[in-house]
Design an enzyme around this catalytic site. Structure first.
Site, PDB file in Angstrom:
ATOM      1  N   ARG A  92      58.279  25.315   9.563  1.00 48.92           N
ATOM      2  CA  ARG A  92      57.846  25.016   8.190  1.00 48.92           C
ATOM      3  C   ARG A  92      58.809  25.567   7.143  1.00 48.92           C
ATOM      4  NH1 ARG A  92      52.163  23.510   7.683  1.00 48.92           N
ATOM      5  NH2 ARG A  92      51.939  22.073   9.401  1.00 48.92           N
ATOM      6  N   ARG A 136      55.765  24.811   0.973  1.00 51.57           N
ATOM      7  CA  ARG A 136      55.235  25.180  -0.343  1.00 51.57           C
ATOM      8  C   ARG A 136      55.633  26.562  -0.845  1.00 51.57           C
ATOM      9  NH1 ARG A 136      49.440  23.452   1.680  1.00 51.57           N
ATOM     10  NH2 ARG A 136      50.567  24.124   3.519  1.00 51.57           N
ATOM     11  N   ARG A 188      58.081  17.577  -4.082  1.00 51.75           N
ATOM     12  CA  ARG A 188      56.800  17.018  -3.645  1.00 51.75           C
ATOM     13  C   ARG A 188      56.069  16.375  -4.825  1.00 51.75           C
ATOM     14  NH1 ARG A 188      51.434  18.430  -3.147  1.00 51.75           N
ATOM     15  NH2 ARG A 188      50.451  18.437  -1.092  1.00 51.75           N
ATOM     16  N   ASP A 212      55.648  14.773   9.779  1.00 57.85           N
ATOM     17  CA  ASP A 212      54.445  15.447  10.272  1.00 57.85           C
ATOM     18  C   ASP A 212      54.055  14.864  11.622  1.00 57.85           C
ATOM     19  OD1 ASP A 212      52.330  17.459   9.076  1.00 57.85           O
ATOM     20  OD2 ASP A 212      51.255  16.006  10.307  1.00 57.85           O
ATOM     21  N   TYR A 240      43.458  16.048  16.960  1.00 53.16           N
ATOM     22  CA  TYR A 240      43.253  15.563  15.580  1.00 53.16           C
ATOM     23  C   TYR A 240      42.672  14.159  15.565  1.00 53.16           C
ATOM     24  CZ  TYR A 240      45.779  19.632  13.834  1.00 53.16           C
ATOM     25  OH  TYR A 240      46.142  20.918  13.532  1.00 53.16           O
TER      26      TYR A 240
HETATM   27  O1  CP3 Z   1      59.659  22.397   7.988  1.00 53.33           O
HETATM   28  C1  CP3 Z   1      59.128  21.931   9.035  1.00 53.33           C
HETATM   29  O2  CP3 Z   1      58.663  22.644   9.943  1.00 53.33           O
HETATM   30  C2  CP3 Z   1      59.176  20.420   9.247  1.00 53.33           C
HETATM   31  C3  CP3 Z   1      58.057  19.663   8.860  1.00 53.33           C
HETATM   32  C4  CP3 Z   1      56.705  19.824   9.555  1.00 53.33           C
HETATM   33  C5  CP3 Z   1      55.491  19.700   8.843  1.00 53.33           C
HETATM   34  N1  CP3 Z   1      54.460  19.701   9.734  1.00 53.33           N
HETATM   35  C6  CP3 Z   1      55.379  19.541   7.392  1.00 53.33           C
HETATM   36  C7  CP3 Z   1      54.091  19.807   6.729  1.00 53.33           C
HETATM   37  C8  CP3 Z   1      56.369  20.000  10.896  1.00 53.33           C
HETATM   38  C9  CP3 Z   1      57.287  20.239  12.095  1.00 53.33           C
HETATM   39  C10 CP3 Z   1      54.947  19.903  10.997  1.00 53.33           C
HETATM   40  C11 CP3 Z   1      54.223  19.974  12.278  1.00 53.33           C
HETATM   41  C12 CP3 Z   1      52.747  19.955  12.264  1.00 53.33           C
HETATM   42  N2  CP3 Z   1      51.921  19.260  11.427  1.00 53.33           N
HETATM   43  C13 CP3 Z   1      51.950  20.615  13.228  1.00 53.33           C
HETATM   44  C14 CP3 Z   1      52.460  21.416  14.401  1.00 53.33           C
HETATM   45  C15 CP3 Z   1      52.912  22.765  13.992  1.00 53.33           C
HETATM   46  C16 CP3 Z   1      51.798  23.715  13.577  1.00 53.33           C
HETATM   47  O3  CP3 Z   1      51.787  24.038  12.366  1.00 53.33           O
HETATM   48  O4  CP3 Z   1      50.997  24.109  14.409  1.00 53.33           O
HETATM   49  C17 CP3 Z   1      50.607  20.342  12.903  1.00 53.33           C
HETATM   50  C18 CP3 Z   1      49.393  20.868  13.650  1.00 53.33           C
HETATM   51  C19 CP3 Z   1      50.601  19.482  11.784  1.00 53.33           C
HETATM   52  C20 CP3 Z   1      49.425  18.863  11.116  1.00 53.33           C
HETATM   53  C21 CP3 Z   1      49.296  19.298   9.713  1.00 53.33           C
HETATM   54  N3  CP3 Z   1      50.142  18.921   8.689  1.00 53.33           N
HETATM   55  C22 CP3 Z   1      48.305  20.146   9.164  1.00 53.33           C
HETATM   56  C23 CP3 Z   1      47.166  20.787   9.937  1.00 53.33           C
HETATM   57  C24 CP3 Z   1      48.584  20.265   7.797  1.00 53.33           C
HETATM   58  C25 CP3 Z   1      47.740  20.968   6.758  1.00 53.33           C
HETATM   59  C26 CP3 Z   1      47.934  22.438   6.811  1.00 53.33           C
HETATM   60  C27 CP3 Z   1      48.932  22.879   5.804  1.00 53.33           C
HETATM   61  O5  CP3 Z   1      49.821  23.677   6.147  1.00 53.33           O
HETATM   62  O6  CP3 Z   1      48.803  22.431   4.643  1.00 53.33           O
HETATM   63  C28 CP3 Z   1      49.774  19.533   7.539  1.00 53.33           C
HETATM   64  C29 CP3 Z   1      50.457  19.388   6.232  1.00 53.33           C
HETATM   65  C30 CP3 Z   1      51.909  19.738   6.188  1.00 53.33           C
HETATM   66  N4  CP3 Z   1      52.833  19.380   7.122  1.00 53.33           N
HETATM   67  C31 CP3 Z   1      52.568  20.431   5.136  1.00 53.33           C
HETATM   68  C32 CP3 Z   1      53.934  20.469   5.472  1.00 53.33           C
HETATM   69  C33 CP3 Z   1      55.070  21.033   4.659  1.00 53.33           C
HETATM   70  C34 CP3 Z   1      51.925  20.918   3.878  1.00 53.33           C
HETATM   71  C35 CP3 Z   1      51.744  19.736   3.011  1.00 53.33           C
HETATM   72  C36 CP3 Z   1      51.857  19.981   1.549  1.00 53.33           C
HETATM   73  O7  CP3 Z   1      52.987  20.021   1.005  1.00 53.33           O
HETATM   74  O8  CP3 Z   1      50.794  20.068   0.915  1.00 53.33           O
END
Ligand code: CP3
Length: 342
Positions: free
Chosen positions: A23, A27, A36, A73, A150
């Site tokens: 990540r 944010r 964003r 994602d 999911y």
């Molecule tokens: O920088 C990176 O790592 C690359 C991008 C990336 C994102 N999600 C961006 C993201 C990667 C590799 C993921 C993987 C992901 N997404 C996983 C596996 C890794 C882990 O965290 O266990 C999972 C389970 C998801 C599903 C997901 N996406 C969830 C549960 C959420 C909400 C939780 C949160 O952190 O807000 C997301 C949203 C998400 N994916 C964000 C980002 C940067 C936040 C979105 C925002 O900007 O509001």
């Protein structure tokens, strides 16, 4: 092959490990929040190749990481298979649910995902042009079990109970869903590699809730199948597997699946993992993400302890899970300095 990340993944023991963070585009960075906002919302950002490439590059520019991870994602694959997907601010993802054979029948076949996912491949092509020569590009997908949790629950679920219920009560539908996600993931990651991803990573964030035989059948086996198919098509491309919270099942995971590297969460100690996991090859991890919020001398001490514990073999420095929105960017710079001077 000069990129540090690729050298570690090829099994080289390096004096200083390559560094990146799960990540790392997110944010906690003000420049991410700005981009964003320009995109409108998170999914629009994922599907906008110029802006997705921009946020991928931001942490590389700011911190000089050794790798960039594609901004996308894991839930884009279910969406490409035909599930509805949306994000509720402050709560996380929501999807239309898979509860029975009839829901499965409404999904698209695995080879029909590319139309929807074409912008992601374009993001990768832009990144290969724009990344510095020393920075490796990582593509990724969710592992089938985690993606299925999911799709079945329609949201994040702390104990993954709906997925366990389908697995235990309607085995045929459950395994058909796992097989469909497995095929889609092979197709998706192959296209990512063809577009320019140099490494791919499989995120099995909920692997730890699979126990005993279920772990073999639904964490190990789909991962093994994906890796075998990718290695057959793209033999030189290293693959990182992240069976989060696998605990004792981290032992032998690389051998059982063919992964070139196993990513470690922060519930296992680096000393234990060096003795039991790193003996089979490269490991990645395992600093607790909370240190990026709290900082101070504990951050430095922990980053250096982990670096030293893994010094005897191939290691990629990373967190044990994603950096959180409340992290202080200055702590990232401090962490990098600590690792490089350990
Ligand atoms: O920088 C990176 O790592 C690359 C991008 C990336 C994102 N999600 C961006 C993201 C990667 C590799 C993921 C993987 C992901 N997404 C996983 C596996 C890794 C882990 O965290 O266990 C999972 C389970 C998801 C599903 C997901 N996406 C969830 C549960 C959420 C909400 C939780 C949160 O952190 O807000 C997301 C949203 C998400 N994916 C964000 C980002 C940067 C936040 C979105 C925002 O900007 O509001």
């Amino acid at each position: 092959m000069t990129k540090l990340l690729l050298r570690a993944l090829a099994g080289e023991t390096l004096p200083t490990p390559p560094i990146w963070m799960m990540r790392q585009a997110g944010r906690y960075l003000p420049e991410y929040r700005t981009t964003r906002a320009k995109a409108g919302d998170f999914l629009s950002l994922c599907y906008n190749p110029e802006l997705a490439a921009e946020v991928t590059l931001q942490p590389v520019r700011r911190f000089g990481f050794d790798a960039a991870i594609l901004f996308a994602d894991i839930l884009l694959v279910p969406q490409a298979l035909g599930a509805d997907l949306w994000f509720v601010t402050g709560e996380g993802p929501r999807l239309s649910r898979i509860r029975a054979a009839s829901d499965l029948a409404a999904l698209k076949p695995a080879d029909r995902i590319h139309e929807r996912l074409a912008p992601i491949y374009e993001t990768i092509r832009i990144l290969r042009r724009e990344l510095p020569a020393e920075t490796a590009l990582i593509g990724f997908a969710g592992a089938p079990w985690t993606v299925a949790t999911y799709m079945i629950a329609g949201r994040g679920s702390p104990d993954q109970a709906p997925a366990h219920d389908l697995k235990n009560n309607d085995r045929a539908s459950f395994t058909a869903l796992i097989d469909l996600i497995t095929e889609a993931t092979i197709a998706y990651l192959s296209r990512q590699i063809e577009a320019g991803a140099e490494v791919v990573k499989l995120f099995d964030s909920w692997a730890g809730s699979l126990k005993g035989r279920d772990f073999d059948d639904f964490a190990v086996e789909p991962t093994r199948r994906i890796i075998a198919a990718l290695k057959a098509r793209h033999p030189g491309v290293p693959i990182i597997a992240f069976p989060r919270e696998a605990g004792q099942r981290y032992i032998g995971f690389a051998k059982a699946t063919g992964a070139d590297c196993v990513a470690l969460d922060n519930s296992v100690s680096a000393e234990w993992a060096a003795a039991h996991v790193q003996i089979d090859g490269c490991v990645q991890g395992n600093l607790a993400p909370q240190h990026m919020v709290t900082g101070g001398p504990n951050l430095i001490a922990e980053a250096q302890r982990i670096t030293r514990a893994f010094r005897g073999g191939p290691h990629i420095f990373n967190l044990g899970h994603g950096i959180t929105p409340d992290a202080d960017p200055d702590n990232v710079a401090r962490m990098i300095e600590a690792v490089r001077t350990a």
